[in-house]
Design a protein around this motif. Structure first.
Motif, PDB file in Angstrom:
ATOM      1  N   GLY A  83       0.816  -1.205   0.000  1.00 63.40           N
ATOM      2  CA  GLY A  83       0.000   0.000   0.000  1.00 63.40           C
ATOM      3  C   GLY A  83       0.851   1.257   0.000  1.00 63.40           C
ATOM      4  N   SER A  84       0.189   2.400  -0.115  1.00 63.39           N
ATOM      5  CA  SER A  84       0.908   3.678  -0.151  1.00 63.39           C
ATOM      6  C   SER A  84       1.178   4.174   1.263  1.00 63.39           C
ATOM      7  N   VAL A 130      -1.476   8.288   8.008  1.00 65.78           N
ATOM      8  CA  VAL A 130      -2.822   8.385   7.437  1.00 65.78           C
ATOM      9  C   VAL A 130      -3.168   9.849   7.164  1.00 65.78           C
ATOM     10  N   THR A 131      -3.882  10.073   6.067  1.00 60.57           N
ATOM     11  CA  THR A 131      -4.152  11.431   5.603  1.00 60.57           C
ATOM     12  C   THR A 131      -5.511  11.926   6.080  1.00 60.57           C
ATOM     13  N   VAL A 132      -5.523  13.096   6.681  1.00 58.95           N
ATOM     14  CA  VAL A 132      -6.774  13.704   7.141  1.00 58.95           C
ATOM     15  C   VAL A 132      -7.632  14.060   5.931  1.00 58.95           C
ATOM     16  N   GLY A 143       8.192  -1.223  10.566  1.00 61.73           N
ATOM     17  CA  GLY A 143       8.519  -0.570   9.294  1.00 61.73           C
ATOM     18  C   GLY A 143       8.129  -1.398   8.092  1.00 61.73           C
ATOM     19  N   LEU A 144       8.487  -2.678   8.096  1.00 60.45           N
ATOM     20  CA  LEU A 144       8.136  -3.540   6.967  1.00 60.45           C
ATOM     21  C   LEU A 144       6.634  -3.770   6.892  1.00 60.45           C
ATOM     22  N   GLY A 145       5.981  -3.883   8.060  1.00 59.93           N
ATOM     23  CA  GLY A 145       4.529  -4.038   8.065  1.00 59.93           C
ATOM     24  C   GLY A 145       3.838  -2.819   7.485  1.00 59.93           C
ATOM     25  N   TYR A 146       4.325  -1.640   7.854  1.00 60.48           N
ATOM     26  CA  TYR A 146       3.741  -0.403   7.310  1.00 60.48           C
ATOM     27  C   TYR A 146       4.029  -0.287   5.820  1.00 60.48           C
ATOM     28  N   ASN A 173      -1.044   2.986   4.529  1.00 62.11           N
ATOM     29  CA  ASN A 173      -1.905   3.666   5.494  1.00 62.11           C
ATOM     30  C   ASN A 173      -3.128   2.844   5.890  1.00 62.11           C
ATOM     31  N   LEU A 174      -3.369   1.754   5.176  1.00 62.28           N
ATOM     32  CA  LEU A 174      -4.504   0.869   5.510  1.00 62.28           C
ATOM     33  C   LEU A 174      -4.054  -0.312   6.368  1.00 62.28           C
ATOM     34  N   ALA A 175      -2.910  -0.184   7.024  1.00 66.81           N
ATOM     35  CA  ALA A 175      -2.393  -1.262   7.870  1.00 66.81           C
ATOM     36  C   ALA A 175      -3.438  -1.659   8.915  1.00 66.81           C
TER      37      ALA A 175
END
Length: 487
Positions: free
Chosen positions: A216-217, A223-225, A303-306, A311-313
């Protein structure tokens, strides 16, 4: 036991301490820098690692990594201070304190000792509830993983968590009847191996997802407001993420036990440190090694999980189904989580069991119901001692934690609250206060001011993280019906 005590006393009185016994008359300790470092790593790495990718998603690359490093440095600093409190009043030649609460009692005493007891035992109960929630979600994830593999990734495959909590409760009731903690040593070892296994599987799956360019991005700020979350969600989720990180680094309350554990203490799985070189010096080096390796491990997991999920982690990167295949490997990871937490539940419940049982024995030493052991023969197992009071009390405790877990079945918010509630009092406040008292640091000196400032800053972080986690629990419960949580 009486014979061993008599031998110990004779050895102390006759001066034969150096060969078989330490200065306190107990069997000579054999732990080294290597064993202490290994035990610290084992104590730290646990279920808190599952939420680190979500925490980084809320905070972003810069704030997330900085938060991980700051919490590791604070943990390392307070652990170094705490190592000097193993003996008192002198850190090298003073009397040994065999556990965390004894260190607080001998260094601070009075009301602070009582507050420590409330904080520590409340934390242990909270951990038991959190582990029940996490293990049940992982059990449900195994069933869901098989369903997704069979019916496709778009299938609903929802399943009830409550039924798995009941199954876990039944298992814990059986295990809780083991009368002496030292009999759990094998279970402790298995639990430790499991924690490393599922963490390494998570790292491997994340690397594979990144390599396939299916990740993902991500962003510097997380996460973006307005896109992923609202402004208030961004703030509260970020604060809750701090609680999750705090829980991941929580181990200060077992550090002294690693230095001086005995067969009936909470961490009897661990060896004890030799008295030469001085335990505090060895444990300081071990703390540096242990926390450093753990920090690298957490940076990799988080870090690798993110990087894999963006941002949808999910809140739990092994049960949120960002990973579907290979399904059998995902299942192995979740089974490892269950096995680890079943053992860890007993590890952290033992002091609570012992507290109530010892108190009742002091109050009613003449009661057969409370003190008498009844021997029964279990086929293929052998003789087993059962005590009626212990059987009833421990069963009631497990039922209580299971019911609370069924009422509050929210993973990240509960973990965040446990982390926030335990971080300041047990990781920061008491170690700093004990060090100031033992080292006789002058009030309002530069060192005193620096330590007090650190304590107050951490207290503020604890409060805001706890508030955010409680808010998260309240919001999450709005989507649940009591005893009907669904994965």
């Amino acid at each position: 036991m009486e014979t061993q005590t008599a031998v110990s006393s004779f050895a102390v009185e006759s001066g034969d301490i150096s060969s078989k016994f330490d200065d306190d008359g107990r069997k000579k300790r054999t732990g080294t820098l290597m064993t202490a470092s290994a035990h610290i790593i084992t104590a730290v790495i646990g279920s808190g690692v599952l939420a680190l990718s979500w925490a980084l998603a809320q905070l972003g690359w810069i704030a997330g990594i900085i938060a991980l490093l700051i919490f590791s440095l604070i943990t390392l600093l307070t652990c170094i201070l705490l190592t000097d409190c193993y003996r008192s009043p002198d850190p090298i030649t003073g009397r040994r304190n065999y556990n965390y609460m004894e260190a607080v009692k001998n260094n601070l005493g009075g009301i602070k000792y009582k507050l420590c007891a409330v904080s520590q035992y409340s934390n242990l109960v909270g951990i038991s509830i959190g582990y029940t929630i996490t293990a049940a979600i992982s059990m449900a994830a195994v069933k869901r993983s098989n369903c997704f593999h069979k019916n496709g990734h778009e299938a609903g495959c929802h399943t009830s968590n409550s039924s798995y909590m009941i199954i876990l409760g039944a298992i814990e009731i059986i295990l809780s009847q083991i009368p002496n903690f030292h009999e759990l040593a094998g279970l402790s070892f298995i639990a430790s191996v499991m924690s490393f296994t599922y963490s390494l599987i998570g790292i491997g799956l994340s690397i594979a997802k990144i390599a396939e360019r299916k990740n993902g991005s991500t962003s510097i700020a997380g996460v973006t407001v307005g896109v992923d979350v609202t402004r208030s969600q961004k703030v509260f989720n970020s604060l809750q993420a701090l609680g999750n990180i705090a829980l991941a680094y929580f181990f200060s309350n077992v550090l002294i036990e690693i230095q001086a554990s005995q067969s009936l203490n909470i961490q009897s799985f661990y060896d004890t440190l030799k008295s030469s070189p001085p335990e505090n010096l060895v444990m300081k080096k071990a703390s540096v090694i242990g926390v450093s390796i753990t920090s690298v491990f957490y940076l990799l997991c988080g870090g690798l999980g993110y990087a894999a999920f963006g941002n949808l982690a999910p809140g739990n990167f092994l049960t949120g189904f960002g990973f579907y295949e290979p399904y059998w490997l995902v299942n192995i990871a979740n089974i490892c989580i269950v096995v680890h937490l079943v053992g860890a539940y007993q590890l952290f419940s033992q002091p609570v069991y012992q507290l109530v049982e010892d108190w009742c024995k002091r109050r009613r030493p003449e009661s057969d119901f409370i003190v008498k052991e009844h021997q029964i023969v279990i086929p293929f197992v052998g003789n087993f001692n059962i005590n009626f009071f212990r059987c009833i009390w421990r069963t009631v405790y497990v039922i209580f934690t299971t019911v609370i877990a069924m009422l509050f079945p929210v993973f990240n918010s509960v973990l965040g609250l446990i982390g926030a509630a335990s971080f300041w009092p047990l990781t920061v406040y008491f170690p700093i206060e004990m060090y100031i008292s033992q080292a006789k640091i002058r009030s309002f000196s530069l060192k005193w001011f620096g330590l007090k400032t650190l304590s107050w800053v951490c207290f503020i972080v604890t409060i805001v993280a706890a508030v955010a986690s409680i808010r998260g629990i309240i919001i999450d419960l709005g989507h649940y019906k009591p005893f009907k949580s669904v994965s």
